[in-house]
Motif scaffolding. Sequence first.
Motif, PDB file in Angstrom:
ATOM      1  N   THR A   1     -41.397 -60.967 -23.314  1.00 24.92           N
ATOM      2  CA  THR A   1     -42.123 -62.235 -23.328  1.00 24.92           C
ATOM      3  C   THR A   1     -41.673 -63.098 -24.506  1.00 24.92           C
ATOM      4  N   VAL A   2     -41.444 -64.378 -24.250  1.00 25.95           N
ATOM      5  CA  VAL A   2     -41.111 -65.334 -25.302  1.00 25.95           C
ATOM      6  C   VAL A   2     -42.323 -66.220 -25.557  1.00 25.95           C
ATOM      7  N   HIS A   3     -42.750 -66.279 -26.810  1.00 25.71           N
ATOM      8  CA  HIS A   3     -43.830 -67.181 -27.194  1.00 25.71           C
ATOM      9  C   HIS A   3     -43.201 -68.482 -27.682  1.00 25.71           C
ATOM     10  N   LEU A   4     -43.354 -69.530 -26.904  1.00 26.88           N
ATOM     11  CA  LEU A   4     -42.677 -70.788 -27.189  1.00 26.88           C
ATOM     12  C   LEU A   4     -43.241 -71.454 -28.436  1.00 26.88           C
ATOM     13  N   GLN A   5     -42.305 -71.864 -29.319  1.00 27.03           N
ATOM     14  CA  GLN A   5     -42.675 -72.573 -30.534  1.00 27.03           C
ATOM     15  C   GLN A   5     -41.981 -73.936 -30.612  1.00 27.03           C
ATOM     16  N   GLY A   6     -40.886 -74.088 -29.879  1.00 30.16           N
ATOM     17  CA  GLY A   6     -40.131 -75.327 -29.925  1.00 30.16           C
ATOM     18  C   GLY A   6     -39.889 -75.886 -28.544  1.00 30.16           C
ATOM     19  N   LEU A   7     -39.132 -76.959 -28.489  1.00 31.98           N
ATOM     20  CA  LEU A   7     -38.873 -77.649 -27.228  1.00 31.98           C
ATOM     21  C   LEU A   7     -37.426 -77.456 -26.783  1.00 31.98           C
ATOM     22  N   GLY A   8     -36.794 -76.389 -27.250  1.00 31.64           N
ATOM     23  CA  GLY A   8     -35.406 -76.135 -26.890  1.00 31.64           C
ATOM     24  C   GLY A   8     -35.262 -75.652 -25.466  1.00 31.64           C
ATOM     25  N   LYS A   9     -34.023 -75.364 -25.090  1.00 34.77           N
ATOM     26  CA  LYS A   9     -33.711 -74.932 -23.737  1.00 34.77           C
ATOM     27  C   LYS A   9     -33.185 -73.504 -23.772  1.00 34.77           C
ATOM     28  N   GLY A  10     -33.702 -72.693 -22.891  1.00 36.05           N
ATOM     29  CA  GLY A  10     -33.251 -71.300 -22.848  1.00 36.05           C
ATOM     30  C   GLY A  10     -34.136 -70.475 -21.952  1.00 36.05           C
ATOM     31  N   GLY A  11     -34.015 -69.172 -22.055  1.00 39.32           N
ATOM     32  CA  GLY A  11     -34.818 -68.238 -21.273  1.00 39.32           C
ATOM     33  C   GLY A  11     -34.921 -66.946 -22.052  1.00 39.32           C
TER      34      GLY A  11
ATOM     35  N   ALA B   1     -27.698 -70.422 -16.485  1.00 37.84           N
ATOM     36  CA  ALA B   1     -27.187 -69.123 -16.914  1.00 37.84           C
ATOM     37  C   ALA B   1     -28.168 -68.021 -16.532  1.00 37.84           C
ATOM     38  N   ALA B   2     -27.624 -66.817 -16.329  1.00 37.23           N
ATOM     39  CA  ALA B   2     -28.471 -65.658 -16.053  1.00 37.23           C
ATOM     40  C   ALA B   2     -28.843 -64.927 -17.330  1.00 37.23           C
ATOM     41  N   GLY B   3     -28.090 -65.176 -18.405  1.00 39.13           N
ATOM     42  CA  GLY B   3     -28.322 -64.489 -19.665  1.00 39.13           C
ATOM     43  C   GLY B   3     -27.125 -64.673 -20.569  1.00 39.13           C
ATOM     44  N   ALA B   4     -26.894 -63.687 -21.457  1.00 35.01           N
ATOM     45  CA  ALA B   4     -25.790 -63.800 -22.405  1.00 35.01           C
ATOM     46  C   ALA B   4     -25.451 -62.427 -22.959  1.00 35.01           C
ATOM     47  N   TRP B   5     -24.289 -62.345 -23.621  1.00 36.95           N
ATOM     48  CA  TRP B   5     -23.892 -61.100 -24.287  1.00 36.95           C
ATOM     49  C   TRP B   5     -23.464 -61.410 -25.710  1.00 36.95           C
ATOM     50  N   VAL B   6     -23.637 -60.430 -26.592  1.00 42.21           N
ATOM     51  CA  VAL B   6     -23.345 -60.625 -28.015  1.00 42.21           C
ATOM     52  C   VAL B   6     -22.717 -59.371 -28.596  1.00 42.21           C
ATOM     53  N   THR B   7     -22.125 -59.545 -29.786  1.00 38.74           N
ATOM     54  CA  THR B   7     -21.626 -58.416 -30.559  1.00 38.74           C
ATOM     55  C   THR B   7     -22.223 -58.488 -31.955  1.00 38.74           C
TER      56      THR B   7
ATOM     57  N   VAL C   1     -28.059 -70.074 -36.696  1.00 39.37           N
ATOM     58  CA  VAL C   1     -28.780 -69.339 -35.651  1.00 39.37           C
ATOM     59  C   VAL C   1     -30.288 -69.457 -35.829  1.00 39.37           C
ATOM     60  N   ALA C   2     -30.763 -69.389 -37.060  1.00 37.92           N
ATOM     61  CA  ALA C   2     -32.211 -69.434 -37.316  1.00 37.92           C
ATOM     62  C   ALA C   2     -32.831 -70.728 -36.803  1.00 37.92           C
ATOM     63  N   THR C   3     -32.120 -71.832 -36.958  1.00 38.81           N
ATOM     64  CA  THR C   3     -32.642 -73.117 -36.489  1.00 38.81           C
ATOM     65  C   THR C   3     -32.765 -73.134 -34.970  1.00 38.81           C
ATOM     66  N   PHE C   4     -31.750 -72.623 -34.289  1.00 41.82           N
ATOM     67  CA  PHE C   4     -31.805 -72.570 -32.824  1.00 41.82           C
ATOM     68  C   PHE C   4     -32.967 -71.693 -32.359  1.00 41.82           C
ATOM     69  N   LEU C   5     -33.170 -70.554 -33.009  1.00 43.47           N
ATOM     70  CA  LEU C   5     -34.256 -69.659 -32.609  1.00 43.47           C
ATOM     71  C   LEU C   5     -35.622 -70.282 -32.888  1.00 43.47           C
ATOM     72  N   ALA C   6     -35.741 -71.010 -33.991  1.00 46.18           N
ATOM     73  CA  ALA C   6     -37.018 -71.641 -34.327  1.00 46.18           C
ATOM     74  C   ALA C   6     -37.450 -72.644 -33.269  1.00 46.18           C
TER      75      ALA C   6
ATOM     76  N   ASP D   1     -34.100 -72.520 -28.647  1.00 42.81           N
ATOM     77  CA  ASP D   1     -32.972 -73.290 -28.113  1.00 42.81           C
ATOM     78  C   ASP D   1     -31.732 -72.406 -27.944  1.00 42.81           C
ATOM     79  N   SER D   2     -31.937 -71.221 -27.389  1.00 36.21           N
ATOM     80  CA  SER D   2     -30.841 -70.256 -27.270  1.00 36.21           C
ATOM     81  C   SER D   2     -29.722 -70.755 -26.359  1.00 36.21           C
ATOM     82  N   HIS D   3     -30.077 -71.470 -25.292  1.00 34.17           N
ATOM     83  CA  HIS D   3     -29.044 -71.933 -24.357  1.00 34.17           C
ATOM     84  C   HIS D   3     -28.116 -72.931 -25.032  1.00 34.17           C
ATOM     85  N   THR D   4     -28.673 -73.844 -25.808  1.00 35.73           N
ATOM     86  CA  THR D   4     -27.833 -74.805 -26.525  1.00 35.73           C
ATOM     87  C   THR D   4     -26.913 -74.081 -27.494  1.00 35.73           C
ATOM     88  N   PHE D   5     -27.441 -73.052 -28.178  1.00 36.44           N
ATOM     89  CA  PHE D   5     -26.597 -72.280 -29.094  1.00 36.44           C
ATOM     90  C   PHE D   5     -25.403 -71.682 -28.355  1.00 36.44           C
TER      91      PHE D   5
END
Length: 522
Positions: A410-420, A459-465, A479-484, A487-491
């Motif tokens: 579950t994501v608790h929304l705090q901002g108006l960014g775009k993502g999932g 997008a269906a999701g993403a992968w990271v290392t 990264v911290a700004t995008f997460l705040a 806005d993961s999709h924009t990142f």
Amino acid sequence: MAAALQVLPRLAQASLRQRFWGGPMARMASGMALPELARQLFDSAVGAVLPGPMLHRALSFDPDGGQLKVRDRSFQLRQNLYLVGFGKAVLGMAAAAEELLGQHLVQGVISIPRGIRVTLERAGKQEMLLKPHSRIQVFEGAEDNLPDRDALRAALAIRQLAEGLTADDLLLVLISGGGSALLPAPIPPVTLEEKLTLTKLLAARGATIQELNTIRKALSQLKGGGLAQVAYPAQVVSLILSDVVGDPVEFIASGPTVASVHNVQDCLHILNRYNLRAALPRSVKTVLARADSDPHGPHTCGHVLNVIIGSNALALAETQQQAEALGCRAVVLTADMQGDVKRVAQFYGLLARVAGTRLSPGTGAFVEEDAQLCELATELQLPDWQLKDTLKAVAEAKGPICLLAGGEPTVHLQGLGKGGRNQELALRVGVELGRWPLGPVNVLFLSGGTDGQDGPTEAAGAWVTAELASQAAAEGLDVATFLAHNDSHTFFCCFQGGSHLLHTGMTGTNVMDVHLLFLWPR
């Protein structure tokens, strides 16, 4: 399927291999790079729960004798088959069912999300579309997964079909995620608007999904076993694609073919808890009072066979098999991952660190991290034995390992960014992986939604290392700004040219999310 589920642009693959893993990049025995392996295994998970394969696994039909076998039950077909369905994956399920049983199908009605038919047509998924002159009538509604007038018309058409059946008939019910919004039929005199308003009020005051479903069922003609009752005395076979953690059939689409275990007193207790009883419309009070005085008592569904034909657990089992065929030691941790996405990300970060110590002898033990991992597992309601068995399997592995999990954080929304939730989980895991040295182990994490759509994105999701944070900083991305701003999709669109995004297009199925955590000793 592979063509439809492309993740990385072909032209970028060669440079990606060099960029993320260096010259002697981690590869499987087959020569496959980890990003490619992750993509292929995610495809396997989705492929295992596509409508066609699922229906053909669940149903066995003898056309000569007209015998339909479902699990250990057999049904005689003689042009006495009727079909109804509701949910995001139901169009493909109905197409597969009609192809298999069409000679005996008399009539069908399905309710699907608005626009899904056109989307599947554009994607070239002909196997998920009904043939011309199909006997199945299609209604589209519930835009943005909200009940509406079109979905109500579909629900009433489904009721009309079901209530005309006899003891000689068989009703095949197809159910998938999103089915609840596509089957709204309030008990008169309650209106659709009144029911929606009450549901929103409960949600705004913090009611749980279980409490919301209890109220919905009590005010519905078809949910909470209502559809099964309307269809009586016909035999009912319900084929269910689960998008709910734990696969509780009474909660999937609000259980239209499962007898409700709740009564009016349960509803009144919920309404009292949230101080809504006095504000109820007269229509709702009328329906609850009528149910309280029902002389027949609670209904049963003895004429129904409910079968889960697709689930997250099934998708993970197929992925495990494919991973081991490609040279990985694969372990399924859980199909019930849920909880706050921040805590889930911390769990995966710690899991990678603790598992890495067991996978690479000589790196030492980290007692504090082990204890923290166990605490997080308890918080996320993962059974203790599952974590212990997973770490034991890691310690016994001779090479690369793939840890598999699924569910719905579950994501608790705090901002108006775009993502999932999948993109945010991947981004947060990437941050966690970079918090401390992981030793001589390559790590990759992928999170993807099996329906092909993560939040309001393509997008269906993403992968990271583990290198994500340092590489993002080198590109000037905070990264911290995008997460705040959630806005993961924009990142991910900005990072590495969008190459870490998982693009599949609409898959035509949905069994929640799949998480893949790879560890490969250097």
